[in-house]
Design a protein around this motif. Structure first.
Motif, PDB file in Angstrom:
ATOM      1  N   ASN A 192      31.033 -17.389  13.277  1.00 14.42           N
ATOM      2  CA  ASN A 192      31.892 -18.490  13.712  1.00 14.42           C
ATOM      3  C   ASN A 192      33.151 -18.565  12.859  1.00 14.42           C
ATOM      4  OD1 ASN A 192      30.362 -20.138  15.849  1.00 14.42           O
ATOM      5  ND2 ASN A 192      28.803 -19.789  14.280  1.00 14.42           N
ATOM      6  N   HIS A 193      34.228 -19.050  13.476  1.00 13.39           N
ATOM      7  CA  HIS A 193      35.461 -19.241  12.707  1.00 13.39           C
ATOM      8  C   HIS A 193      35.219 -20.164  11.519  1.00 13.39           C
ATOM      9  CE1 HIS A 193      38.153 -17.130  15.436  1.00 13.39           C
ATOM     10  NE2 HIS A 193      37.478 -17.664  16.420  1.00 13.39           N
ATOM     11  N   LEU A 194      34.266 -21.093  11.668  1.00 15.40           N
ATOM     12  CA  LEU A 194      33.981 -22.026  10.580  1.00 15.40           C
ATOM     13  C   LEU A 194      33.583 -21.276   9.303  1.00 15.40           C
ATOM     14  CD1 LEU A 194      33.676 -24.944   9.626  1.00 15.40           C
ATOM     15  CD2 LEU A 194      31.383 -24.982  10.636  1.00 15.40           C
ATOM     16  N   ASP A 210      46.683 -18.645  33.653  1.00 11.41           N
ATOM     17  CA  ASP A 210      46.980 -17.542  32.731  1.00 11.41           C
ATOM     18  C   ASP A 210      47.905 -18.060  31.626  1.00 11.41           C
ATOM     19  OD1 ASP A 210      47.854 -15.326  31.375  1.00 11.41           O
ATOM     20  OD2 ASP A 210      48.380 -14.176  33.170  1.00 11.41           O
ATOM     21  N   HIS A 211      47.360 -18.140  30.407  1.00 16.92           N
ATOM     22  CA  HIS A 211      48.164 -18.753  29.331  1.00 16.92           C
ATOM     23  C   HIS A 211      49.335 -17.865  28.898  1.00 16.92           C
ATOM     24  CE1 HIS A 211      46.590 -16.324  25.937  1.00 16.92           C
ATOM     25  NE2 HIS A 211      45.420 -16.398  26.528  1.00 16.92           N
ATOM     26  N   ARG A 212      49.328 -16.604  29.362  1.00 17.87           N
ATOM     27  CA  ARG A 212      50.439 -15.710  28.970  1.00 17.87           C
ATOM     28  C   ARG A 212      51.634 -15.834  29.914  1.00 17.87           C
ATOM     29  NH1 ARG A 212      48.151 -11.403  25.463  1.00 17.87           N
ATOM     30  NH2 ARG A 212      45.961 -11.932  25.262  1.00 17.87           N
ATOM     31  N   ALA A 216      43.207 -18.864  30.174  1.00 16.12           N
ATOM     32  CA  ALA A 216      42.733 -17.556  29.704  1.00 16.12           C
ATOM     33  C   ALA A 216      43.767 -16.502  30.086  1.00 16.12           C
ATOM     34  CB  ALA A 216      41.399 -17.214  30.349  1.00 16.12           C
ATOM     35  N   SER A 217      43.584 -15.297  29.548  1.00 19.51           N
ATOM     36  CA  SER A 217      44.389 -14.167  29.998  1.00 19.51           C
ATOM     37  C   SER A 217      43.933 -13.774  31.403  1.00 19.51           C
ATOM     38  CB  SER A 217      44.196 -12.966  29.071  1.00 19.51           C
ATOM     39  OG  SER A 217      44.648 -13.280  27.787  1.00 19.51           O
ATOM     40  N   SER A 218      44.856 -13.195  32.173  1.00 20.06           N
ATOM     41  CA  SER A 218      44.515 -12.864  33.570  1.00 20.06           C
ATOM     42  C   SER A 218      43.348 -11.883  33.642  1.00 20.06           C
ATOM     43  CB  SER A 218      45.734 -12.310  34.302  1.00 20.06           C
ATOM     44  OG  SER A 218      46.202 -11.178  33.605  1.00 20.06           O
ATOM     45  N   ILE A 236      38.910 -29.920  18.979  1.00 18.59           N
ATOM     46  CA  ILE A 236      37.963 -29.384  17.996  1.00 18.59           C
ATOM     47  C   ILE A 236      38.674 -28.518  16.961  1.00 18.59           C
ATOM     48  CG2 ILE A 236      35.938 -29.533  19.498  1.00 18.59           C
ATOM     49  CD1 ILE A 236      36.194 -26.504  19.984  1.00 18.59           C
ATOM     50  N   GLN A 237      39.946 -28.261  17.202  1.00 19.17           N
ATOM     51  CA  GLN A 237      40.737 -27.498  16.237  1.00 19.17           C
ATOM     52  C   GLN A 237      41.561 -28.453  15.370  1.00 19.17           C
ATOM     53  OE1 GLN A 237      41.042 -24.622  15.072  1.00 19.17           O
ATOM     54  NE2 GLN A 237      43.121 -24.333  14.428  1.00 19.17           N
ATOM     55  N   GLY A 238      41.579 -29.705  15.739  1.00 17.50           N
ATOM     56  CA  GLY A 238      42.291 -30.708  14.977  1.00 17.50           C
ATOM     57  C   GLY A 238      43.502 -31.208  15.732  1.00 17.50           C
TER      58      GLY A 238
HETATM   59  N1  LIG Z   1      35.390 -28.887  15.458  1.00 16.45           N
HETATM   60  C1  LIG Z   1      34.303 -28.206  15.805  1.00 16.45           C
HETATM   61  O1  LIG Z   1      33.197 -28.730  15.770  1.00 16.45           O
HETATM   62  C2  LIG Z   1      34.426 -26.784  16.290  1.00 16.45           C
HETATM   63  C3  LIG Z   1      33.329 -26.134  16.848  1.00 16.45           C
HETATM   64  C4  LIG Z   1      33.486 -24.843  17.330  1.00 16.45           C
HETATM   65  C5  LIG Z   1      34.723 -24.210  17.229  1.00 16.45           C
HETATM   66  N2  LIG Z   1      35.760 -24.855  16.653  1.00 16.45           N
HETATM   67  C6  LIG Z   1      37.085 -24.211  16.556  1.00 16.45           C
HETATM   68  O2  LIG Z   1      37.550 -23.954  17.867  1.00 16.45           O
HETATM   69  C7  LIG Z   1      38.340 -22.791  17.874  1.00 16.45           C
HETATM   70  C8  LIG Z   1      37.847 -21.860  18.959  1.00 16.45           C
HETATM   71  O3  LIG Z   1      36.567 -21.373  18.639  1.00 16.45           O
HETATM   72  P1  LIG Z   1      35.913 -20.208  19.490  1.00 16.45           P
HETATM   73  O4  LIG Z   1      34.686 -19.790  18.783  1.00 16.45           O
HETATM   74  O5  LIG Z   1      35.768 -20.599  20.903  1.00 16.45           O
HETATM   75  O6  LIG Z   1      37.061 -19.100  19.356  1.00 16.45           O
HETATM   76  P2  LIG Z   1      37.162 -17.653  19.941  1.00 16.45           P
HETATM   77  O7  LIG Z   1      35.877 -17.243  20.553  1.00 16.45           O
HETATM   78  O8  LIG Z   1      37.713 -16.764  18.880  1.00 16.45           O
HETATM   79  O9  LIG Z   1      38.257 -17.814  21.085  1.00 16.45           O
HETATM   80  C9  LIG Z   1      39.098 -16.786  21.353  1.00 16.45           C
HETATM   81  C10 LIG Z   1      39.702 -16.978  22.733  1.00 16.45           C
HETATM   82  O10 LIG Z   1      40.858 -17.761  22.656  1.00 16.45           O
HETATM   83  C11 LIG Z   1      41.647 -17.435  23.783  1.00 16.45           C
HETATM   84  N3  LIG Z   1      43.033 -17.821  23.572  1.00 16.45           N
HETATM   85  C12 LIG Z   1      43.865 -17.463  22.585  1.00 16.45           C
HETATM   86  N4  LIG Z   1      45.058 -18.055  22.734  1.00 16.45           N
HETATM   87  C13 LIG Z   1      44.973 -18.800  23.855  1.00 16.45           C
HETATM   88  C14 LIG Z   1      45.881 -19.658  24.558  1.00 16.45           C
HETATM   89  N5  LIG Z   1      47.118 -19.882  24.127  1.00 16.45           N
HETATM   90  N6  LIG Z   1      45.436 -20.273  25.667  1.00 16.45           N
HETATM   91  C15 LIG Z   1      44.177 -20.082  26.129  1.00 16.45           C
HETATM   92  N7  LIG Z   1      43.283 -19.270  25.521  1.00 16.45           N
HETATM   93  C16 LIG Z   1      43.683 -18.653  24.406  1.00 16.45           C
HETATM   94  C17 LIG Z   1      41.449 -15.942  23.978  1.00 16.45           C
HETATM   95  O11 LIG Z   1      41.357 -15.778  25.366  1.00 16.45           O
HETATM   96  P3  LIG Z   1      42.022 -14.582  26.203  1.00 16.45           P
HETATM   97  O12 LIG Z   1      41.364 -13.315  25.663  1.00 16.45           O
HETATM   98  O13 LIG Z   1      41.617 -14.893  27.599  1.00 16.45           O
HETATM   99  O14 LIG Z   1      43.505 -14.620  25.958  1.00 16.45           O
HETATM  100  C18 LIG Z   1      40.097 -15.662  23.295  1.00 16.45           C
HETATM  101  O15 LIG Z   1      39.110 -15.311  24.228  1.00 16.45           O
HETATM  102  C19 LIG Z   1      38.272 -22.210  16.458  1.00 16.45           C
HETATM  103  O16 LIG Z   1      39.412 -22.619  15.743  1.00 16.45           O
HETATM  104  C20 LIG Z   1      37.040 -22.867  15.869  1.00 16.45           C
HETATM  105  O17 LIG Z   1      37.092 -22.984  14.462  1.00 16.45           O
HETATM  106  C21 LIG Z   1      35.639 -26.119  16.167  1.00 16.45           C
END
Ligand SMILES: NC(=O)c1ccc[n+]([C@@H]2O[C@H](COP(=O)([O-])OP(=O)(O)OC[C@H]3O[C@@H](n4cnc5c(N)ncnc54)[C@H](OP(=O)(O)O)[C@@H]3O)[C@@H](O)[C@H]2O)c1
Length: 331
Positions: free
Chosen positions: A38-40, A192-194, A174-176, A233-235
């Motif tokens: 996890n990113h955490l 498509d966010h791109r 998401a990406s296309s 959830i990212q702040g």
């Molecule tokens: N506060 C909490 O309790 C909590 C809990 C869980 C996670 N989080 C946080 O949430 C964030 C996401 O976690 P995750 O595990 O889901 O991350 P992840 O699996 O790394 O998510 C990556 C995805 O983000 C997409 N992405 C990137 N830029 C984007 C944009 N501009 N628009 C739409 N999609 C985009 C990409 O999609 P494409 O490949 O389709 O471009 C990629 O598949 C992290 O920062 C994490 O720390 C917080």
């Protein structure tokens, strides 16, 4: 036993020989078979959570596990040795990048029976996040419009399926190249966010789950209907979160400053913003396991790494494009 630890903030994660865990009266000792990344984990090692989660190094990282119970504390009633379980151990008791971990009984649930151990290890943190956002906070009802950002990510792939299961009309970004896959998971609309601006495509949403932060959040507020709710959830974290977390007054003041602008924007628009920091919860994991075994939610594992490569796998998180989760598998 073998574990992956860091010795000081911003120092690399490395393999180490650490003492066996002690098993308290209300704990279960789990032989870890797989651990989700996890990113955490990366953020804690970087020191980004020091104010909210002050950990002492050296520390074993890892927030997700699937494995087998090998010992139970004297007061444990719901689990026994041999049970296949999954868990997100509570804060301050993390450390699933290890051969064994002692976890509070109330954080653990029997793993879904219809999926692999690696798949089970991919679920706890992201599925609890989705549950706490959509069910607990959002109280999503059939017919409501829900936007899940970053649908192809770890949180997104599960949140789309849960929102669909709750009967919502689901949009995602998401990406296309991921659009078809996300429609199969249950998304009704994929932006498509791109190439597209989701703010121009979507309106009248009841709930947005924002895992991207930055400019994405104020834009998300603008696709909500009046009274709608954005859950970040990212702040940035909010004073309500800081109060509930029992943080000291200085940290609470700093946190209030971080979210002042977005809270003011939400107020002006007549919508709501809440920050969610997910927590461990074995009861919710049982509900999630039932949904998995009923076929409503399927885990998405985009990469599996051997345990010995945990440090490199964590470093690659967010850098290599995968769908869903990355998991390490123990020998
Ligand atoms: N506060 C909490 O309790 C909590 C809990 C869980 C996670 N989080 C946080 O949430 C964030 C996401 O976690 P995750 O595990 O889901 O991350 P992840 O699996 O790394 O998510 C990556 C995805 O983000 C997409 N992405 C990137 N830029 C984007 C944009 N501009 N628009 C739409 N999609 C985009 C990409 O999609 P494409 O490949 O389709 O471009 C990629 O598949 C992290 O920062 C994490 O720390 C917080």
């Amino acid at each position: 036993m073998r574990a992956f630890v860091f010795d000081a903030y911003r120092k690399p994660l490395h393999e180490a020989d650490v003492p066996e865990p002690t098993v308290g009266d209300h704990d279960v000792l789990v032989q870890v078979a797989a651990a989700g990344l996890n990113h955490l984990d990366a953020k804690i090692r970087e020191g980004e959570f020091r104010l909210i989660l002050p950990y002492e190094a050296p520390l074993t990282l890892g927030h997700d596990l699937a494995g087998t119970v090998i010992e139970v504390g004297g007061s444990v009633r719901s689990l026994k040795p041999g049970d296949a379980v999954f868990a997100r151990p509570r804060d301050h008791r993390i450390g699933t990048f290890a051969e064994r971990i002692s976890v509070a009984e109330s954080d653990v649930a029997l793993a879904p029976t219809s999926i692999s151990t690696v798949e089970a290890a991919s679920l706890p943190l992201v599925a609890l996040t989705a549950w706490q956002a959509l069910v607990e906070r959002g109280n999503v009802q059939p017919g409501q419009k829900v936007l899940i950002h970053a649908g192809a990510g770890g949180v997104g792939t599960i949140a789309i399926q849960l929102a669909k299961h709750l009967g919502a009309h689901v949009a995602t970004t998401a990406s296309s190249s991921n659009a078809e896959f996300l429609r199969e998971l249950g998304a009704d609309v994929v932006v498509d966010h791109r190439t597209q601006d989701f703010e121009e495509e979507l309106s009248g949403y009841d709930l947005v789950l924002d895992s991207l932060g930055g400019e994405n959040l104020p834009k998300s507020l603008r696709v909500l209907r009046p009274g709608g709710l954005a859950i970040g959830i990212q702040g940035p974290p909010t004073p309500a979160f800081a109060k509930a977390a029992g943080l000291n007054p200085v940290v609470r003041l700093a946190i209030a400053g971080l979210s002042r602008k977005v809270r003011a924007q939400a107020k002006r628009l007549g919508v709501r913003y809440e920050f969610l920091f997910m927590r461990a919860d074995g009861d919710q994991l049982r509900e999630i396991a039932a949904l998995v075994d009923a076929g409503a939610i399927r885990p998405v594992v985009g990469a599996t790494h051997p345990f010995a490569e945990t440090a490199a796998a964590l470093d690659s998180l967010g850098k290599t494009r995968i769908r869903g989760k990355a998991v390490v598998s123990l020998p």
